[in-house]
Structure formats: C-alpha cells, structure tokens
Design a protein around this motif. Structure first.
Motif, PDB file in Angstrom:
ATOM      1  N   ALA A  71       0.908  -1.113  -0.096  1.00 40.73           N
ATOM      2  CA  ALA A  71       0.028   0.104   0.076  1.00 40.73           C
ATOM      3  C   ALA A  71       0.877   1.240   0.054  1.00 40.73           C
ATOM      4  O   ALA A  71       0.474   2.174  -0.536  1.00 40.73           O
ATOM      5  CB  ALA A  71      -0.963  -0.043   1.104  1.00 40.73           C
ATOM      6  N   ALA A  72       1.779   1.093   0.946  1.00 37.70           N
ATOM      7  CA  ALA A  72       2.881   2.302   0.838  1.00 37.70           C
ATOM      8  C   ALA A  72       3.353   2.645  -0.464  1.00 37.70           C
ATOM      9  O   ALA A  72       3.507   3.802  -1.172  1.00 37.70           O
ATOM     10  CB  ALA A  72       3.933   2.283   1.801  1.00 37.70           C
ATOM     11  N   PHE A  73       3.949   1.625  -1.362  1.00 36.74           N
ATOM     12  CA  PHE A  73       4.254   1.718  -2.578  1.00 36.74           C
ATOM     13  C   PHE A  73       3.197   2.447  -3.674  1.00 36.74           C
ATOM     14  O   PHE A  73       3.711   3.174  -4.425  1.00 36.74           O
ATOM     15  CB  PHE A  73       4.968   0.437  -3.162  1.00 36.74           C
ATOM     16  N   LEU A  74       1.909   1.944  -3.206  1.00 31.80           N
ATOM     17  CA  LEU A  74       1.274   1.994  -4.249  1.00 31.80           C
ATOM     18  C   LEU A  74       0.832   3.757  -4.185  1.00 31.80           C
ATOM     19  O   LEU A  74       0.566   4.294  -5.245  1.00 31.80           O
ATOM     20  CB  LEU A  74      -0.470   1.399  -4.047  1.00 31.80           C
ATOM     21  N   LEU A  75       0.919   4.192  -2.956  1.00 36.34           N
ATOM     22  CA  LEU A  75       0.764   5.499  -2.871  1.00 36.34           C
ATOM     23  C   LEU A  75       1.841   6.652  -2.829  1.00 36.34           C
ATOM     24  O   LEU A  75       1.728   7.548  -2.684  1.00 36.34           O
ATOM     25  CB  LEU A  75       0.142   5.776  -1.328  1.00 36.34           C
ATOM     26  N   HIS A  76       3.016   6.012  -3.113  1.00 39.08           N
ATOM     27  CA  HIS A  76       4.363   6.781  -2.936  1.00 39.08           C
ATOM     28  C   HIS A  76       4.208   8.024  -3.768  1.00 39.08           C
ATOM     29  O   HIS A  76       4.932   9.025  -3.693  1.00 39.08           O
ATOM     30  CB  HIS A  76       5.353   5.954  -2.830  1.00 39.08           C
ATOM     31  N   ASP A  77       3.666   7.713  -5.020  1.00 37.36           N
ATOM     32  CA  ASP A  77       3.589   8.728  -6.172  1.00 37.36           C
ATOM     33  C   ASP A  77       2.380   9.290  -6.146  1.00 37.36           C
ATOM     34  O   ASP A  77       2.131  10.152  -7.381  1.00 37.36           O
ATOM     35  CB  ASP A  77       4.371   8.291  -7.315  1.00 37.36           C
ATOM     36  N   ALA A  78       1.437   9.096  -5.220  1.00 36.22           N
ATOM     37  CA  ALA A  78       0.121   9.531  -5.629  1.00 36.22           C
ATOM     38  C   ALA A  78      -0.001  11.109  -5.613  1.00 36.22           C
ATOM     39  O   ALA A  78      -0.772  11.725  -6.539  1.00 36.22           O
ATOM     40  CB  ALA A  78      -0.899   9.012  -4.548  1.00 36.22           C
ATOM     41  N   ALA A 146      12.117   0.629   2.213  1.00 32.99           N
ATOM     42  CA  ALA A 146      11.440  -0.574   1.418  1.00 32.99           C
ATOM     43  C   ALA A 146      10.940   0.069  -0.005  1.00 32.99           C
ATOM     44  O   ALA A 146      11.120  -0.401  -1.114  1.00 32.99           O
ATOM     45  CB  ALA A 146      10.401  -1.900   2.019  1.00 32.99           C
ATOM     46  N   VAL A 147      10.238   1.204   0.118  1.00 37.74           N
ATOM     47  CA  VAL A 147       9.453   2.027  -0.694  1.00 37.74           C
ATOM     48  C   VAL A 147      10.628   2.524  -1.655  1.00 37.74           C
ATOM     49  O   VAL A 147      10.873   2.291  -3.002  1.00 37.74           O
ATOM     50  CB  VAL A 147       8.718   2.953  -0.516  1.00 37.74           C
ATOM     51  N   LYS A 148      11.644   3.079  -1.174  1.00 40.03           N
ATOM     52  CA  LYS A 148      12.867   3.567  -1.794  1.00 40.03           C
ATOM     53  C   LYS A 148      13.477   2.622  -2.662  1.00 40.03           C
ATOM     54  O   LYS A 148      13.787   2.954  -3.898  1.00 40.03           O
ATOM     55  CB  LYS A 148      13.645   4.574  -0.786  1.00 40.03           C
ATOM     56  N   ALA A 149      13.742   1.526  -1.976  1.00 43.89           N
ATOM     57  CA  ALA A 149      14.536   0.393  -2.673  1.00 43.89           C
ATOM     58  C   ALA A 149      13.785   0.049  -3.825  1.00 43.89           C
ATOM     59  O   ALA A 149      14.236  -0.239  -5.048  1.00 43.89           O
ATOM     60  CB  ALA A 149      14.995  -0.735  -1.588  1.00 43.89           C
ATOM     61  N   MET A 150      12.626  -0.372  -3.867  1.00 42.20           N
ATOM     62  CA  MET A 150      11.631  -0.832  -4.953  1.00 42.20           C
ATOM     63  C   MET A 150      11.653   0.092  -5.860  1.00 42.20           C
ATOM     64  O   MET A 150      11.358  -0.045  -7.041  1.00 42.20           O
ATOM     65  CB  MET A 150      10.441  -1.309  -4.546  1.00 42.20           C
ATOM     66  N   ASP A 151      11.525   1.469  -5.443  1.00 46.34           N
ATOM     67  CA  ASP A 151      11.273   2.583  -6.579  1.00 46.34           C
ATOM     68  C   ASP A 151      12.479   2.639  -7.456  1.00 46.34           C
ATOM     69  O   ASP A 151      12.474   2.792  -8.742  1.00 46.34           O
ATOM     70  CB  ASP A 151      11.131   3.763  -5.772  1.00 46.34           C
ATOM     71  N   VAL A 152      13.698   2.499  -6.911  1.00 49.69           N
ATOM     72  CA  VAL A 152      15.008   2.641  -7.534  1.00 49.69           C
ATOM     73  C   VAL A 152      14.889   1.270  -8.444  1.00 49.69           C
ATOM     74  O   VAL A 152      15.491   1.339  -9.824  1.00 49.69           O
ATOM     75  CB  VAL A 152      16.145   2.516  -6.719  1.00 49.69           C
ATOM     76  N   ARG A 153      14.700  -0.096  -8.051  1.00 51.52           N
ATOM     77  CA  ARG A 153      14.634  -1.238  -8.702  1.00 51.52           C
ATOM     78  C   ARG A 153      13.697  -1.047  -9.694  1.00 51.52           C
ATOM     79  O   ARG A 153      13.945  -1.510 -11.038  1.00 51.52           O
ATOM     80  CB  ARG A 153      14.377  -2.358  -7.907  1.00 51.52           C
ATOM     81  N   MET A 154      12.506  -0.491  -9.854  1.00 48.38           N
ATOM     82  CA  MET A 154      11.269  -0.221 -10.826  1.00 48.38           C
ATOM     83  C   MET A 154      11.947   0.830 -11.738  1.00 48.38           C
ATOM     84  O   MET A 154      11.694   0.306 -13.121  1.00 48.38           O
ATOM     85  CB  MET A 154      10.235   0.149 -10.028  1.00 48.38           C
TER      86      MET A 154
END
Length: 214
Positions: A71-78, A146-154
């Motif tokens: 959920a945090a990742f889904l909303l991180h760029d909302a 966790a969100v930051k790490a996944m954002d860079v990987r994406m």
C-alpha cells in the motif's frame, strides 16, 4: 493561484490540502493513469505513474507478503496526480543557477532550496492522501526504506524495458539496482486499464481507502 481543479471538479489547495478533497476513484486513479513516466520518452506509448505504482506494489508484496508495504508503494507517487512527474534531471537542473564569475567564466551555483520546496510540497500532499486512505504519515522508517529501494529497482527495470539506450550511464544507484523479476517484458497499459489496475491494488492492499470514500 495555488489550488487545482480535479477531474471531478473538486478543488485541492496545494498549500493546505484537505483529505476530504481527495477522491481516489474519480480523480487520483484516472489522473495518475495519464501522467507519463520518463517525460513520455518511452517506446510504444505512455508508461504511466499509475502502472509504475501498481506493478511495483505487486512486486513488493510478492517479495515481502506485507500488504502495508505494498500500500505504501502504491501511494508513494499519488501526489503526482496533482503535481505531475517532475523527473529527476529537471529537479537537478532547477537546483543549479548558472552565472559568471569575476573573470567572465560560467560557473554553476547550487540552489538546494528548490529541491527542499518540492519535497515540502510533496509531503503536504502525501499527508492529506494518506489521511484520506486511513494510513499514517510519515511512513515508518522501515516502510520508507522498502519503498525507496523498490522505486529504484522499478526505475532500473522500466529503463531497461521501455527506453532507448542513450549511451550514457545513469545515476550509480540506478546502475547498481537489481531489476525486478518479470515474466517477459513490460508492456504499456492504456490509461483506462492503468486506472482500473491501480484501483484494484488500492482495494487489495488498502481496502479502507475506498470504503472511507464510499
């Protein structure tokens, strides 16, 4: 003028955003689905912020089995449904003032206040969006990491799948990032599908958000 009208005609005050003005179904999802990643420089169409968030949320859930992190990742760029995606090179360029020294040579002077102001604006909007979704803000430290790490990987994965190689190295953290495992290559969703898929993840990982809005 520091307010914006939304798709449904709501008014959002960017300086004092009211959680009651956040409409996930009518505004956030469709507007995010029409915001382009990479400034639109992707082959095969517009790769939207909504798709980025939905795919990354699924990847983070697959790896952690934690719906709160998804959920945090889904909303991180909302917040980009209101701000658009101010891509990193543009932010970096805004943070540099080119001027002449006493010898008439061009020099670059850092203006860090620009990035700080953008960060503050994002945080104001994130606060309202998370309150509207029934989630805490700021994020717990482990979730932010966790969100930051996944954002860079994406970002690394999207670059490799969707952009034309330019012959230059990107930022070191992007080059070093582990790509997100994919079944085949990323394909770009049309914006109505991206909006629907984003809302499906909101219902899956953060069901209280749509329930509160009902």
């Amino acid at each position: 003028m520091t307010w914006l009208p939304t798709t449904t005609g709501k008014i959002v005050d960017l300086l004092r955003p009211d959680p009651a003005s956040i409409d996930f179904r009518g505004d956030v999802a469709p507007q995010l689905a029409r915001v382009a990643r990479f400034g639109g420089a992707t082959g095969g169409g517009i790769f939207s912020v909504a798709q980025h968030c939905a795919v990354g949320a699924d990847a983070l859930f697959h790896e952690t089995r934690d719906p709160a992190l998804a959920a945090a990742f889904l909303l991180h760029d909302a917040h980009e449904y209101l701000m658009g995606d101010i891509i990193t090179p543009v932010v970096e360029a805004l943070c540099v003032h080119l001027t002449l020294d006493s010898n008439g040579r061009e020099v670059a002077v850092r203006v860090p206040e620009v990035k700080a102001q953008i960060t503050r604006l994002k945080s104001r909007l994130d606060h309202a969006i998370h309150r509207a979704a029934g989630l805490p803000w700021p994020l717990p430290q482990h979730a932010e990491k966790a969100v930051k790490a996944m954002d860079v990987r994406m970002l690394r994965t999207e670059r490799d799948h969707l952009t034309v190689p330019c012959g230059r190295k990107w930022a070191a953290e992007v080059e070093a990032a582990e790509p997100v495992p994919m079944r085949g290559r990323l394909t770009i969703w049309p914006w109505p599908k991206a909006a629907d898929e984003w809302l499906m993840r909101l219902d899956r990982y953060c069901p209280q958000a749509l329930n509160r809005a009902a």
